[in-house]
Scaffold this active site. Structure first.
Site, short mmCIF file in Angstrom:
data_model
loop_
_atom_site.label_atom_id
_atom_site.label_comp_id
_atom_site.label_asym_id
_atom_site.label_seq_id
_atom_site.Cartn_x
_atom_site.Cartn_y
_atom_site.Cartn_z
N TYR A 95 0.80 -1.24 0.00
CA TYR A 95 0.00 0.00 0.00
C TYR A 95 0.83 1.29 0.00
O TYR A 95 0.52 2.21 -0.77
CB TYR A 95 -1.04 -0.03 1.14
CG TYR A 95 -2.24 -0.87 0.75
CD1 TYR A 95 -3.34 -0.28 0.13
CD2 TYR A 95 -2.24 -2.24 0.94
CE1 TYR A 95 -4.42 -1.05 -0.27
CE2 TYR A 95 -3.31 -3.03 0.54
CZ TYR A 95 -4.40 -2.43 -0.06
OH TYR A 95 -5.47 -3.18 -0.47
N GLU A 137 -8.82 -6.81 4.29
CA GLU A 137 -8.06 -7.90 3.66
C GLU A 137 -7.41 -8.80 4.72
O GLU A 137 -7.27 -10.01 4.50
CB GLU A 137 -7.04 -7.33 2.67
CG GLU A 137 -7.75 -6.81 1.42
CD GLU A 137 -6.94 -5.85 0.57
OE1 GLU A 137 -5.71 -5.79 0.72
OE2 GLU A 137 -7.56 -5.12 -0.24
C1 HEM Z 1 -7.59 -4.54 -8.68
C2 HEM Z 1 -8.51 -0.47 -6.23
C3 HEM Z 1 -4.35 -0.99 -3.81
C4 HEM Z 1 -3.10 -4.51 -6.88
C5 HEM Z 1 -8.20 -3.41 -8.20
C6 HEM Z 1 -9.48 -2.92 -8.65
C7 HEM Z 1 -9.74 -1.78 -7.98
C8 HEM Z 1 -8.61 -1.53 -7.10
C9 HEM Z 1 -10.97 -0.92 -8.11
C10 HEM Z 1 -10.36 -3.58 -9.71
C11 HEM Z 1 -11.22 -4.61 -9.02
C12 HEM Z 1 -12.05 -5.44 -9.98
O1 HEM Z 1 -11.46 -6.18 -10.76
O2 HEM Z 1 -13.26 -5.32 -9.95
C13 HEM Z 1 -7.47 -0.27 -5.35
C14 HEM Z 1 -7.40 0.81 -4.39
C15 HEM Z 1 -6.23 0.67 -3.70
C16 HEM Z 1 -5.56 -0.50 -4.25
C17 HEM Z 1 -8.47 1.88 -4.21
C18 HEM Z 1 -5.64 1.53 -2.61
C19 HEM Z 1 -6.33 2.09 -1.66
C20 HEM Z 1 -3.64 -1.99 -4.44
C21 HEM Z 1 -2.31 -2.42 -4.07
C22 HEM Z 1 -1.95 -3.39 -4.95
C23 HEM Z 1 -3.07 -3.59 -5.85
C24 HEM Z 1 -1.50 -1.84 -2.90
C25 HEM Z 1 -0.65 -4.16 -5.03
C26 HEM Z 1 0.46 -3.61 -5.27
C27 HEM Z 1 -4.21 -4.79 -7.65
C28 HEM Z 1 -4.23 -5.79 -8.69
C29 HEM Z 1 -5.54 -5.81 -9.20
C30 HEM Z 1 -6.27 -4.82 -8.46
C31 HEM Z 1 -3.05 -6.63 -9.15
C32 HEM Z 1 -6.11 -6.73 -10.31
C33 HEM Z 1 -6.31 -6.03 -11.57
C34 HEM Z 1 -5.18 -6.16 -12.51
O3 HEM Z 1 -4.35 -7.05 -12.35
O4 HEM Z 1 -5.14 -5.39 -13.46
N1 HEM Z 1 -7.69 -2.55 -7.25
N2 HEM Z 1 -6.34 -1.04 -5.23
N3 HEM Z 1 -4.07 -2.73 -5.51
N4 HEM Z 1 -5.45 -4.23 -7.54
FE1 HEM Z 1 -5.91 -2.71 -6.32
#
Ligand code: HEM
Length: 404
Positions: A95, A137
């Site tokens: 994060y 989480e």
């Molecule tokens: C997917 C938001 C932090 C890694 C997503 C999605 C959202 C989101 C809206 C799409 C969910 C869906 O598929 O319906 C956020 C927000 C964060 C955050 C608001 C911070 C407050 C993180 C962090 C990581 C991360 C810290 C890791 C470094 C991913 C990955 C996906 C994902 C790998 C899958 C989509 C892809 O691979 O393209 N997140 N996220 N996210 N997030 Fe986050």
């Protein structure tokens, strides 16, 4: 606790960030992957290329910021994303990396407009939002590990069986390499796989819906080969019976609810996979519940698992199956192996289902999803009876159809 001043600054700058949202997040990803290329092992490169993940993350940060003094209002969204994060292996230490690069991107794109006061306020707000995700989480990680048959992170599974279901869809039956128990799941949930084809520099992670009912000693996923799909082509072409694939505990909040109301399971193309899991589950657990299984495909060549559905319908009086082909072949016409030609439209769906109080579940390609959502809402189906799963960032559908 955020001060009133911080809350005001964050809320008042949401529209500015929204305006530059895509620029900021595109810049953010470029920065982050330059500074932390190891994160390319987690993020979906295809979503990145199509700009899908950029939009998803941006929209969620703005939605969260707009509700910064009442994050409880977006709890369902946080939970849904949390499920994906947990399945992918996103950890608390990730994060600050996202936060640091996001703030730097805001500064870069907004220039002088991003004063120290504005950046400071957003840094605080991001901290609060990140803590909300991390907290939820943490519970999900504990549940995944502590449940019977559960585990932490990724566990090796052996491909026990590989079965071709149509010209484009193949099923994979996965058993744990250690031979021990596996976690239960709910019909509609997905399994997350981590693979690294030889030609690829990074690992690739993908989610695939489980396509049969829970309670077995294996998981089954049914994967469509996508044009240029790195992972789907690797699974179809290279992965053989006996090969090992690391898998995380099933996840997802698109699940069959055990109600008495008739269930209507509508799918387009490979969207049939979670529906089939639901169909098996109703057949096993609710033999009295009426269920309509409506499936749309191009024609019989790409119509996967049709014998399995037909057998269920033949052997259960509560199951009624309907097939819709948009481009039936000459053989299909001769065999008359479909119920409707064209697409599922309002008139046909209403006359076939004849009950807008049924419980509706649907999954398929974007245009199909938009159409189903439109038909059902215009037919006054209660919102709590409309359930859908979108393959890809869920916000993509919500942006276009469920605009709040
Ligand atoms: C997917 C938001 C932090 C890694 C997503 C999605 C959202 C989101 C809206 C799409 C969910 C869906 O598929 O319906 C956020 C927000 C964060 C955050 C608001 C911070 C407050 C993180 C962090 C990581 C991360 C810290 C890791 C470094 C991913 C990955 C996906 C994902 C790998 C899958 C989509 C892809 O691979 O393209 N997140 N996220 N996210 N997030 Fe986050």
């Amino acid at each position: 606790m955020l001060s009133q001043k911080t809350i005001e600054i964050v809320k008042s700058t949401v529209p500015v960030l929204e305006k530059y949202g895509k620029d900021i997040t595109t810049c953010f990803y470029q920065r982050m992957f330059t500074n932390h290329p190891e994160l390319l092992n987690i993020f979906n490169h295809a979503n990145q290329r199509q700009g899908r993940q950029q939009t998803a993350l941006a929209n969620t940060v703005y939605a969260a910021a707009a509700h910064i003094d009442n994050l409880g209002a977006i709890l369902p969204v946080v939970k849904q994303i949390g499920q994906k994060h947990r399945a992918l292996g996103v950890l608390p230490e990730h994060y600050p990396i996202v936060g640091e690069n996001l703030l730097a991107a805001i500064k870069e794109v907004l220039g002088d407009a991003a004063t120290d006061e504005v950046i400071g306020a957003w840094a605080e707000a991001y901290g609060v939002i990140a803590d909300a995700f991390i907290g939820i989480e943490k519970e999900m990680y504990a549940d995944a590990k502590e449940q019977e048959g559960g585990w932490e992170g990724f566990r090796n599974f052996v491909v026990d069986k590989k079965v071709k279901e149509s010209d484009v869809i193949t099923s994979f039956y996965l058993k744990p390499e250690d031979g021990k128990a596996i976690a239960a799941y709910q019909a509609g949930q997905y399994l997350t796989l981590k693979v690294q084809p030889e030609s690829e520099e990074y690992t690739h992670i993908r989610h695939y819906s489980l396509s049969t009912s829970p309670g077995k000693d294996f998981y089954r996923i049914s994967v469509k080969r996508e044009d240029n799909g790195v992972v789907s082509n690797y699974l179809h072409n290279d992965i053989q019976e006996g090969d090992i694939i690391p898998v995380s505990v099933p996840a997802g909040d698109f699940v069959l609810e055990k109600k008495d109301a008739p269930a209507v399971l509508i799918s387009g193309g490979v969207g049939l996979t979670p529906m089939l899991s639901m169909l098996h589950t109703i057949a096993e657990q609710q033999p009295e519940r009426e269920v309509l299984f409506i499936h749309g495909a191009l024609n019989s060549k790409v119509h996967a698992l049709k014998e399995e559905v037909a057998q269920l319908a033949d052997s259960h009086k509560n199951i009624h199956s309907f097939v819709v082909y948009s481009e039936p072949t000459a053989d299909d016409r001769e065999a008359m192996n479909f119920d409707k030609e064209g697409f599922i439209d309002a008139e046909w769906l209403k006359s076939t289902v004849a009950n807008n109080q049924a419980d509706f579940y649907f999954c398929g390609p974007v245009p199909f999803m938009k159409m189903m959502y439109k038909i059902l809402t215009e037919w006054n189906v209660p919102a709590e009876n409309i359930h859908f799963e979108f393959f890809g960032p869920a916000s993509e559908l919500k942006e276009s159809t469920v605009t709040a």
